[in-house]
Design a protein around this motif. Structure first.
Motif, PDB file in Angstrom:
ATOM      1  N   ASN A   9      57.277 -57.543 -23.656  1.00 47.76           N
ATOM      2  CA  ASN A   9      58.701 -57.889 -23.579  1.00 47.76           C
ATOM      3  C   ASN A   9      59.332 -57.379 -22.290  1.00 47.76           C
ATOM      4  OD1 ASN A   9      58.691 -59.256 -26.025  1.00 47.76           O
ATOM      5  ND2 ASN A   9      59.230 -57.432 -27.188  1.00 47.76           N
ATOM      6  N   LEU A  10      58.993 -56.154 -21.879  1.00 49.22           N
ATOM      7  CA  LEU A  10      59.498 -55.615 -20.609  1.00 49.22           C
ATOM      8  C   LEU A  10      59.044 -56.476 -19.440  1.00 49.22           C
ATOM      9  CD1 LEU A  10      58.974 -51.747 -20.859  1.00 49.22           C
ATOM     10  CD2 LEU A  10      61.133 -52.929 -20.458  1.00 49.22           C
ATOM     11  N   ARG A  11      57.787 -56.901 -19.466  1.00 50.13           N
ATOM     12  CA  ARG A  11      57.236 -57.693 -18.367  1.00 50.13           C
ATOM     13  C   ARG A  11      57.992 -59.003 -18.174  1.00 50.13           C
ATOM     14  NH1 ARG A  11      54.828 -54.624 -14.843  1.00 50.13           N
ATOM     15  NH2 ARG A  11      53.197 -53.328 -15.711  1.00 50.13           N
ATOM     16  N   LYS A  12      58.607 -59.540 -19.226  1.00 48.92           N
ATOM     17  CA  LYS A  12      59.409 -60.761 -19.099  1.00 48.92           C
ATOM     18  C   LYS A  12      60.594 -60.534 -18.169  1.00 48.92           C
ATOM     19  CE  LYS A  12      58.242 -62.433 -23.713  1.00 48.92           C
ATOM     20  NZ  LYS A  12      58.736 -62.650 -25.087  1.00 48.92           N
ATOM     21  N   HIS A  13      61.055 -59.297 -18.084  1.00 55.38           N
ATOM     22  CA  HIS A  13      62.227 -58.970 -17.269  1.00 55.38           C
ATOM     23  C   HIS A  13      61.871 -58.403 -15.900  1.00 55.38           C
ATOM     24  CE1 HIS A  13      64.786 -59.634 -20.748  1.00 55.38           C
ATOM     25  NE2 HIS A  13      63.939 -58.896 -21.451  1.00 55.38           N
ATOM     26  N   HIS A  16      55.652 -57.969 -12.525  1.00 52.55           N
ATOM     27  CA  HIS A  16      54.479 -57.108 -12.315  1.00 52.55           C
ATOM     28  C   HIS A  16      54.831 -55.723 -11.785  1.00 52.55           C
ATOM     29  CE1 HIS A  16      51.919 -60.504 -13.131  1.00 52.55           C
ATOM     30  NE2 HIS A  16      52.414 -61.197 -12.125  1.00 52.55           N
ATOM     31  N   GLN A  17      56.126 -55.400 -11.636  1.00 52.17           N
ATOM     32  CA  GLN A  17      56.518 -54.099 -11.092  1.00 52.17           C
ATOM     33  C   GLN A  17      55.858 -52.958 -11.874  1.00 52.17           C
ATOM     34  OE1 GLN A  17      60.740 -53.429 -10.415  1.00 52.17           O
ATOM     35  NE2 GLN A  17      61.051 -55.645 -10.332  1.00 52.17           N
ATOM     36  N   GLN A  18      55.661 -51.851 -11.166  1.00 52.22           N
ATOM     37  CA  GLN A  18      54.995 -50.702 -11.768  1.00 52.22           C
ATOM     38  C   GLN A  18      55.796 -50.115 -12.924  1.00 52.22           C
ATOM     39  OE1 GLN A  18      54.468 -46.509 -10.020  1.00 52.22           O
ATOM     40  NE2 GLN A  18      52.640 -47.629  -9.364  1.00 52.22           N
ATOM     41  N   LEU A  19      55.109 -49.886 -14.035  1.00 50.88           N
ATOM     42  CA  LEU A  19      55.672 -49.188 -15.189  1.00 50.88           C
ATOM     43  C   LEU A  19      55.068 -47.792 -15.251  1.00 50.88           C
ATOM     44  CD1 LEU A  19      55.483 -51.857 -18.045  1.00 50.88           C
ATOM     45  CD2 LEU A  19      57.545 -50.974 -16.941  1.00 50.88           C
ATOM     46  N   THR A  98      47.386 -48.149 -11.421  1.00 47.30           N
ATOM     47  CA  THR A  98      46.381 -49.127 -11.803  1.00 47.30           C
ATOM     48  C   THR A  98      46.986 -50.519 -11.690  1.00 47.30           C
ATOM     49  OG1 THR A  98      45.389 -47.571 -13.357  1.00 47.30           O
ATOM     50  CG2 THR A  98      44.898 -49.902 -13.695  1.00 47.30           C
ATOM     51  N   THR A  99      46.275 -51.427 -11.045  1.00 49.00           N
ATOM     52  CA  THR A  99      46.683 -52.825 -10.983  1.00 49.00           C
ATOM     53  C   THR A  99      45.689 -53.622 -11.812  1.00 49.00           C
ATOM     54  OG1 THR A  99      47.614 -52.529  -8.772  1.00 49.00           O
ATOM     55  CG2 THR A  99      47.180 -54.794  -9.489  1.00 49.00           C
ATOM     56  N   PHE A 100      46.200 -54.332 -12.805  1.00 55.34           N
ATOM     57  CA  PHE A 100      45.356 -55.116 -13.698  1.00 55.34           C
ATOM     58  C   PHE A 100      45.094 -56.494 -13.106  1.00 55.34           C
ATOM     59  CE2 PHE A 100      47.272 -51.811 -16.229  1.00 55.34           C
ATOM     60  CZ  PHE A 100      46.189 -51.334 -16.944  1.00 55.34           C
ATOM     61  N   ASP A 101      44.114 -57.213 -13.665  1.00 52.86           N
ATOM     62  CA  ASP A 101      43.715 -58.521 -13.147  1.00 52.86           C
ATOM     63  C   ASP A 101      44.878 -59.502 -13.045  1.00 52.86           C
ATOM     64  OD1 ASP A 101      41.118 -57.682 -12.829  1.00 52.86           O
ATOM     65  OD2 ASP A 101      40.391 -58.584 -14.692  1.00 52.86           O
ATOM     66  N   ASN A 102      45.864 -59.377 -13.935  1.00 51.33           N
ATOM     67  CA  ASN A 102      47.003 -60.300 -13.925  1.00 51.33           C
ATOM     68  C   ASN A 102      48.096 -59.877 -12.936  1.00 51.33           C
ATOM     69  OD1 ASN A 102      48.205 -58.129 -15.179  1.00 51.33           O
ATOM     70  ND2 ASN A 102      48.774 -59.241 -17.040  1.00 51.33           N
ATOM     71  N   GLY A 103      47.881 -58.758 -12.217  1.00 49.17           N
ATOM     72  CA  GLY A 103      48.857 -58.280 -11.239  1.00 49.17           C
ATOM     73  C   GLY A 103      49.796 -57.212 -11.753  1.00 49.17           C
ATOM     74  N   ASP A 104      49.797 -56.934 -13.044  1.00 44.70           N
ATOM     75  CA  ASP A 104      50.652 -55.886 -13.601  1.00 44.70           C
ATOM     76  C   ASP A 104      50.218 -54.526 -13.050  1.00 44.70           C
ATOM     77  OD1 ASP A 104      51.914 -57.786 -15.141  1.00 44.70           O
ATOM     78  OD2 ASP A 104      51.036 -57.135 -17.045  1.00 44.70           O
ATOM     79  N   GLU A 105      51.218 -53.693 -12.716  1.00 43.14           N
ATOM     80  CA  GLU A 105      50.946 -52.349 -12.212  1.00 43.14           C
ATOM     81  C   GLU A 105      51.473 -51.301 -13.184  1.00 43.14           C
ATOM     82  OE1 GLU A 105      52.089 -51.581  -8.180  1.00 43.14           O
ATOM     83  OE2 GLU A 105      51.467 -53.576  -7.534  1.00 43.14           O
ATOM     84  N   CYS A 106      50.681 -50.251 -13.390  1.00 45.63           N
ATOM     85  CA  CYS A 106      51.079 -49.147 -14.268  1.00 45.63           C
ATOM     86  C   CYS A 106      50.657 -47.818 -13.654  1.00 45.63           C
ATOM     87  CB  CYS A 106      50.424 -49.269 -15.643  1.00 45.63           C
ATOM     88  SG  CYS A 106      50.987 -50.669 -16.613  1.00 45.63           S
TER      89      CYS A 106
END
Length: 177
Positions: A9-13, A16-19, A98-106
């Motif tokens: 839900n956060l990613r919808k807003h 891919h910004q770092q969480l 960490t950057t995941f395959d879909n571009g999400d960063e955490c």
């Protein structure tokens, strides 16, 4: 780690910004049998991750408002199907970014703990986050176990053998004096 619904839900807003997320790593040891030789060592429960094929301890992301010890027990049950009990704090430190395959960063603030399971516990694949689960001698861990996890497994063995003298690791990048 499968992605919790609140993060989706956060990613919808935020895209891919770092969480910055609270997480935990569970080191589950099976002690060497009583009366065994001094050369016998504990075994660590590891799972082969579906996302990268590496062997690793069970890890998980805390749900909003969830205590990290509750997360630890929940994640072990969800991933490897066994009931676990938190025995000791091993440390707290940053993991990532960490950057995941879909571009999400955490970036994770990880709490590592030593957990125990009943002597007769037989782990199994309880979800799709892993492809295998097994016990490994801490002296012969698979090559794909990363450096940080090896340190935490060594810390868990040290804590189990000498609890009074153990000091939790504060930061994973270096050991405090």
């Amino acid at each position: 780690m499968s992605t919790p619904e609140y993060i989706l839900n956060l990613r919808k807003h935020i895209g891919h910004q770092q969480l910055f997320l609270p997480s935990c790593t569970m080191i589950i040891l099976r002690p060497a049998p009583a009366g065994s030789s001094i050369w016998e060592v504990p075994k660590a429960l590891l799972a082969r991750r579906a996302d990268n094929g590496n062997w690793a301890p069970v890890t998980g992301i805390c749900e909003p408002g969830e205590e990290v010890a509750i997360t630890a027990v929940r994640e072990v049950k969800e991933e490897v199907g066994v009931d676990a009990k938190v025995e000791a704090l091993l440390g707290v430190g940053l993991v990532g970014p960490t950057t995941f395959d879909n571009g999400d960063e955490c970036l994770f603030m990880d709490t590592s703990m030593r957990l125990s399971v009943p002597d007769d516990a037989e782990p199994f694949l309880a979800d799709d986050e892993n492809t295998e689960v097994d016990w490994f001698s801490v002296a012969h861990l698979p090559d794909s176990v990363n450096r940080q996890h090896r340190l935490l497994i060594a810390d868990a063995v040290a804590q189990m053998k000498h609890p009074a003298g153990f000091r939790p690791r504060m930061g994973y990048r270096k050991r405090n004096a």
